[in-house]
Motif scaffolding. Structure first.
Motif: not given
Ligand code: MN
Ligand code: GP9
Length: 424
Positions: A31, A33, A75, A264-265
């Protein structure tokens, strides 16, 4: 209501050439960030920002039209949408407000198939209420900050390099102690805004040496900008991932393991930072004017569309890469990756991207806006922005807006009224 939606839209399971290709294999999902796609392939002074991700995207399966579908839970909303194939809630954050609900997740589906399922993260366990929610999602164990030796801290907690270094012997131990395969989520941390410790790990020069009237001058360009900090930090994350993959390999842990990586974004870098990056003129040390023929226009829509994040599925034995450009969102991960692992969630609202045509891909955002291969529709302004040329059928927008509203409503009802428990 919700049960009508599922009976009207019951998708019969359709197998395709990807069904079960990873059945029984271990999975490590990274994942990542705030990792956005625009950094992939970028170079400064002859140095790639993401050499490792560049290799993985060109040898593995690379989904290059992929978006996160987050609400205020950022997140944690990505963890939720990925795991359940539902959109986040309109009222509050699932991890914080609905941690008692029952959900069908990729974690508990795999657990039912004999997998050991774990998560690791270098921040404190109660951030985003993960300690509680990860257990609800079906993880057998959450290794949070207290499971690691905190020998280096950047930003919110343990540095990615140390995190990944320590994760390998822990994964090794898991692999020796479990009888079946394992699925692990490794949540990175250092690339979280505002990258204030960037000087401690910076190896990327974003300045330009330029000749002005016969004189060598140094332009700092992006070095001290917010965009620059981000790029340096992404470069650091890329290095940490490279080290992780090589350490895993040394321990023999890559041989039966699939690596999944997703941004994640977006990193919430203001649009102005992009304008500056794309339109800086080192000769004059100012921005090119919008009248200039070299001016690169970066519109509000380009900005929205630049929030695209990478999704990569890679294993050591893959050599010729596949790029999938069907528009897809985080809620399509469970149907897509799940098909490859041979698990199925009948409540999934996403689609198996390997089983649909490009024109059937749609990314629905929390506010009702959406992206297809043809348009970006902004639900707030009711504007349709054409991504590809061509004419839209009369009901193109109305049909899709209706679909977007429907899956937002279904997700929200499931979350707020804990409906999986009642439907099952
Ligand atoms: Mn995040
Ligand atoms: C914190 C990390 C960041 O542990 O996952 O959360 P975010 O601010 O990106 O939602």
């Amino acid at each position: 209501d919700v049960s009508d939606y599922y009976s009207e839209n019951s998708k019969s399971l359709k197998a395709n050439e990807y069904t079960g290709i990873f059945e029984g294999k271990n999975v490590i999902a990274i994942h990542a960030e705030s990792l956005q796609t625009f950094v992939i392939g970028m170079e400064f002074n002859g140095k790639e920002v993401t050499p490792t991700l560049n290799k993985l995207t060109s040898s593995g399966m690379y989904f290059n039209n992929f978006y996160a579908q987050v609400g205020v839970g950022t997140s944690s909303d990505t963890e939720f949408t990925y795991a359940t194939s539902l959109l986040p809630s309109n009222n509050g954050t699932v991890f914080v407000n609905y941690y008692n609900d029952r959900f069908v997740t990729i974690q508990n589906l795999l657990k039912n198939k004999g997998y050991y399922v774990f998560s690791m993260h270098g921040n404190v366990g109660d951030f985003w209420n993960r300690e509680t929610m990860h257990m609800n999602m079906g993880y057998d164990k959450f290794y949070s900050k207290s499971s690691f030796i905190i020998d280096e801290e950047y930003g919110l907690g343990l540095s990615d390099e140390s995190f990944f270094r320590q994760a390998v012997p822990m994964i090794k131990e898991i692999s020796e102690n479990v009888s079946g395969p394992y699925y692990g989520t490794l949540i990175t941390l250092t690339n979280h805004t505002p990258w204030k410790d960037v000087n401690a790990y910076d190896e990327l020069d974003l300045g330009i040496d330029v000749n002005v009237d016969g004189e060598e001058v140094r332009r700092e360009y992006l070095n001290n900008t917010m965009m620059g900090k981000y790029l340096k930090s992404v470069n650091y994350m890329d290095r940490s991932i490279a080290n992780f993959i090589s350490d895993m390999d040394k321990e023999g842990l890559l041989d039966n393991t699939v690596i999944v990586i997703y941004g994640d974004h977006d990193a919430r870098i203001p649009k102005k930072q992009f304008d500056y990056m794309y339109n800086y003129d080192p000769i004059t040390d100012t921005m090119i004017s919008s009248e200039d023929e070299n001016y690169k226009e970066f519109t509000n829509y380009d900005y929205e569309l630049s929030k695209i994040v990478p999704f990569i599925i890679w294993s050591k034995d893959m050599d010729k890469g596949t790029t999938i450009n069907t528009p897809m969102g985080m809620i399509d991960v469970l149907p897509t990756l799940g098909n490859m692992l041979n698990v199925y969630n009948k409540y999934a609202l996403g689609k198996d991207i390997m089983g649909i045509k490009k024109e059937d891909g749609i990314v629905v955002f929390k506010d009702g806006s959406y992206i297809t291969d043809k348009v970006y529709f902004n639900a707030k302004t009711n504007e349709t922005y054409m991504i590809s040329n061509g004419i839209l059928e009369n009901d193109y927008i109305s049909k899709r807006s209706e679909y977007a509203d429907k899956i937002i409503e279904v997700s929200n009802n499931i979350i707020v009224y804990d409906l999986i428990d009642k439907l099952d």
